[in-house]
Design a protein around this motif. Sequence first.
Motif, mmCIF file in Angstrom:
data_model
loop_
_atom_site.group_PDB
_atom_site.id
_atom_site.type_symbol
_atom_site.label_atom_id
_atom_site.label_comp_id
_atom_site.label_asym_id
_atom_site.label_seq_id
_atom_site.Cartn_x
_atom_site.Cartn_y
_atom_site.Cartn_z
ATOM 1 N N ARG A 1 -27.652 -12.972 16.390
ATOM 2 C CA ARG A 1 -27.231 -14.372 16.365
ATOM 3 C C ARG A 1 -28.145 -15.234 17.234
ATOM 4 O O ARG A 1 -28.601 -16.301 16.832
ATOM 5 N N GLU A 2 -28.454 -14.713 18.422
ATOM 6 C CA GLU A 2 -29.278 -15.475 19.364
ATOM 7 C C GLU A 2 -30.699 -15.672 18.825
ATOM 8 O O GLU A 2 -31.383 -16.630 19.194
ATOM 9 N N ALA A 3 -31.155 -14.752 17.972
ATOM 10 C CA ALA A 3 -32.529 -14.853 17.452
ATOM 11 C C ALA A 3 -32.648 -15.861 16.317
ATOM 12 O O ALA A 3 -33.752 -16.279 15.964
ATOM 13 N N LEU A 4 -31.522 -16.234 15.735
ATOM 14 C CA LEU A 4 -31.578 -17.142 14.583
ATOM 15 C C LEU A 4 -31.693 -18.589 15.056
ATOM 16 O O LEU A 4 -30.868 -19.042 15.857
ATOM 17 N N PRO A 5 -32.677 -19.339 14.584
ATOM 18 C CA PRO A 5 -32.730 -20.747 14.939
ATOM 19 C C PRO A 5 -31.415 -21.480 14.692
ATOM 20 O O PRO A 5 -31.017 -22.321 15.488
ATOM 21 N N LEU A 6 -30.699 -21.162 13.646
ATOM 22 C CA LEU A 6 -29.433 -21.855 13.395
ATOM 23 C C LEU A 6 -28.265 -21.294 14.206
ATOM 24 O O LEU A 6 -27.160 -21.838 14.150
ATOM 25 N N GLN A 7 -28.506 -20.181 14.936
ATOM 26 C CA GLN A 7 -27.556 -19.686 15.955
ATOM 27 C C GLN A 7 -26.172 -19.324 15.432
ATOM 28 O O GLN A 7 -25.202 -19.369 16.177
ATOM 29 N N GLU A 8 -26.084 -19.014 14.151
ATOM 30 C CA GLU A 8 -24.795 -18.569 13.594
ATOM 31 C C GLU A 8 -25.058 -17.429 12.637
ATOM 32 O O GLU A 8 -26.029 -17.493 11.875
ATOM 33 N N ILE A 9 -24.189 -16.408 12.651
ATOM 34 C CA ILE A 9 -24.271 -15.375 11.611
ATOM 35 C C ILE A 9 -23.593 -15.951 10.373
ATOM 36 O O ILE A 9 -22.403 -16.269 10.419
ATOM 37 N N SER B 1 -35.753 -19.151 0.045
ATOM 38 C CA SER B 1 -35.548 -18.568 1.362
ATOM 39 C C SER B 1 -34.261 -19.129 1.965
ATOM 40 O O SER B 1 -34.058 -20.344 1.993
ATOM 41 N N ALA B 2 -33.390 -18.237 2.427
ATOM 42 C CA ALA B 2 -32.117 -18.650 3.037
ATOM 43 C C ALA B 2 -31.955 -17.809 4.288
ATOM 44 O O ALA B 2 -31.105 -16.927 4.369
ATOM 45 N N ASP B 3 -32.825 -18.062 5.275
ATOM 46 C CA ASP B 3 -32.988 -17.126 6.394
ATOM 47 C C ASP B 3 -32.540 -17.689 7.744
ATOM 48 O O ASP B 3 -32.949 -17.178 8.786
ATOM 49 N N SER B 4 -31.693 -18.727 7.724
ATOM 50 C CA SER B 4 -31.209 -19.338 8.969
ATOM 51 C C SER B 4 -32.355 -19.753 9.887
ATOM 52 O O SER B 4 -32.198 -19.806 11.104
ATOM 53 N N GLY B 5 -33.511 -19.982 9.306
ATOM 54 C CA GLY B 5 -34.662 -20.458 10.083
ATOM 55 C C GLY B 5 -35.550 -19.375 10.670
ATOM 56 O O GLY B 5 -36.529 -19.673 11.351
ATOM 57 N N LEU B 6 -35.240 -18.086 10.369
ATOM 58 C CA LEU B 6 -35.988 -16.984 10.992
ATOM 59 C C LEU B 6 -37.507 -17.105 10.834
ATOM 60 O O LEU B 6 -38.257 -16.806 11.755
ATOM 61 N N ILE C 1 -41.751 -18.691 19.873
ATOM 62 C CA ILE C 1 -41.793 -17.588 20.829
ATOM 63 C C ILE C 1 -40.808 -17.832 21.983
ATOM 64 O O ILE C 1 -39.957 -16.989 22.263
ATOM 65 N N ALA C 2 -40.902 -18.985 22.612
ATOM 66 C CA ALA C 2 -40.103 -19.212 23.815
ATOM 67 C C ALA C 2 -38.619 -19.345 23.502
ATOM 68 O O ALA C 2 -37.774 -18.751 24.155
ATOM 69 N N ARG C 3 -38.304 -20.162 22.524
ATOM 70 C CA ARG C 3 -36.915 -20.370 22.120
ATOM 71 C C ARG C 3 -36.859 -20.253 20.608
ATOM 72 O O ARG C 3 -37.795 -20.673 19.925
ATOM 73 N N PRO C 4 -35.768 -19.732 20.068
ATOM 74 C CA PRO C 4 -35.713 -19.576 18.611
ATOM 75 C C PRO C 4 -35.717 -20.896 17.860
ATOM 76 O O PRO C 4 -36.148 -20.957 16.717
ATOM 77 N N GLY C 5 -35.223 -21.962 18.486
ATOM 78 C CA GLY C 5 -35.238 -23.272 17.835
ATOM 79 C C GLY C 5 -35.403 -24.341 18.896
ATOM 80 O O GLY C 5 -34.987 -24.148 20.053
ATOM 81 N N GLY C 6 -35.987 -25.467 18.541
ATOM 82 C CA GLY C 6 -36.336 -26.485 19.512
ATOM 83 C C GLY C 6 -35.158 -27.039 20.298
ATOM 84 O O GLY C 6 -35.290 -27.418 21.460
ATOM 85 N N ARG C 7 -33.960 -27.072 19.701
ATOM 86 C CA ARG C 7 -32.805 -27.649 20.401
ATOM 87 C C ARG C 7 -31.875 -26.569 20.952
ATOM 88 O O ARG C 7 -30.860 -26.870 21.569
#
Length: 276
Positions: free
Chosen positions: A210-218, A246-251, A256-262
């Motif tokens: 979950r933490e690795a997904l830019p959209l932060q939700e399973i 592609s429906a990959d929650s932003g993967l 590198i530093a954070r999975p998503g900018g926000r």
Amino acid sequence: MGALDGQVVVFTGAGAGIGRAVVTRYASEGARVVAVDITDKVKELADELGGVVIPVVADVRSWEGNVQAVAAATEAWGRVDVFVGNAGITDAARPLEDIPGHQLKAGFDELFGVNVLAPLLGVRAALDELIRSRGSVILTGSFAGANAAGGGVLYTASKHAVQGLVRQLAYELAPDVRVNGVAPGVAPTRLKGTTALGQAATDSVLDGTREALPLQEIPTVDAYSGIFTLLASRSEAAVMTGTMVSADSGLSVRGIARPGGRVGRTDAGASSGESR
Ligand SMILES: NC(=O)c1ccc[n+]([C@@H]2O[C@H](COP(=O)([O-])OP(=O)(O)OC[C@H]3O[C@@H](n4cnc5c(N)ncnc54)[C@H](O)[C@@H]3O)[C@@H](O)[C@H]2O)c1
């Protein structure tokens, strides 16, 4: 009126997970579905959804199983508009180094049998009907179809091959049959492993996913059903062929530093518990 009114679908891997959710959605959109699976969970599904679903228990690696599924559709409803090749198994992300050399061929044959050969057999078995109905094909790909580390070497190679099937079949079958795919990132299912490598079913969601997904939700399994519905729709997807959605929650765009900018900001939706 449903998005798939009047359409007849042959759908593999319908007994569990993403497939079961999509078949349920297809039925609610007015489709009639032959639900194929190696387990008899498709019988439960047919009981749940009533006369609009016909269960076929078959191994999709066999030509006969695919012919049986198409025949069930034509005998009951006289046509096939959509073939969905969704059945899949995993290699539980096993690296090449950890696969004993003498087991490699058997593991390859089993995994490619389900993930690559089976959709080809299914399309071949349904081909005359699909051409007659000017229908469409949808194959389930994966984040692993275009990226490393979404599986082990066998799974990743097999899903790259599914990308190839979508492109080549879209070319070969135009203008009569549209061919597209859906490439999920992650869904909470228990994909079967390969018997040849002694693998049991494994959770598709791992610690830290979950933490690795830019959209932060399973996502739920149902989160993919709208895309499968869109691709099957004659009116909404009339201009789509050869596309892997592609429906990959932003993967595939994570940094590198954070999975998503926000991610991590106190005013971001996921951190403050707001729903999107
Ligand atoms: N769950 C994820 O995170 C994820 C991510 C990307 C792609 N996918 C893909 O989604 C598709 C559906 O997988 P899922 O996650 O819903 O898993 P799942 O195990 O819940 O569903 C797959 C279904 O395919 C059936 N199946 C397996 N081998 C078969 C065979 N030989 N003949 C007939 N049926 C067979 C299984 O019995 C099962 O019901 C697969 O192609 C998988 O690779 C899943």
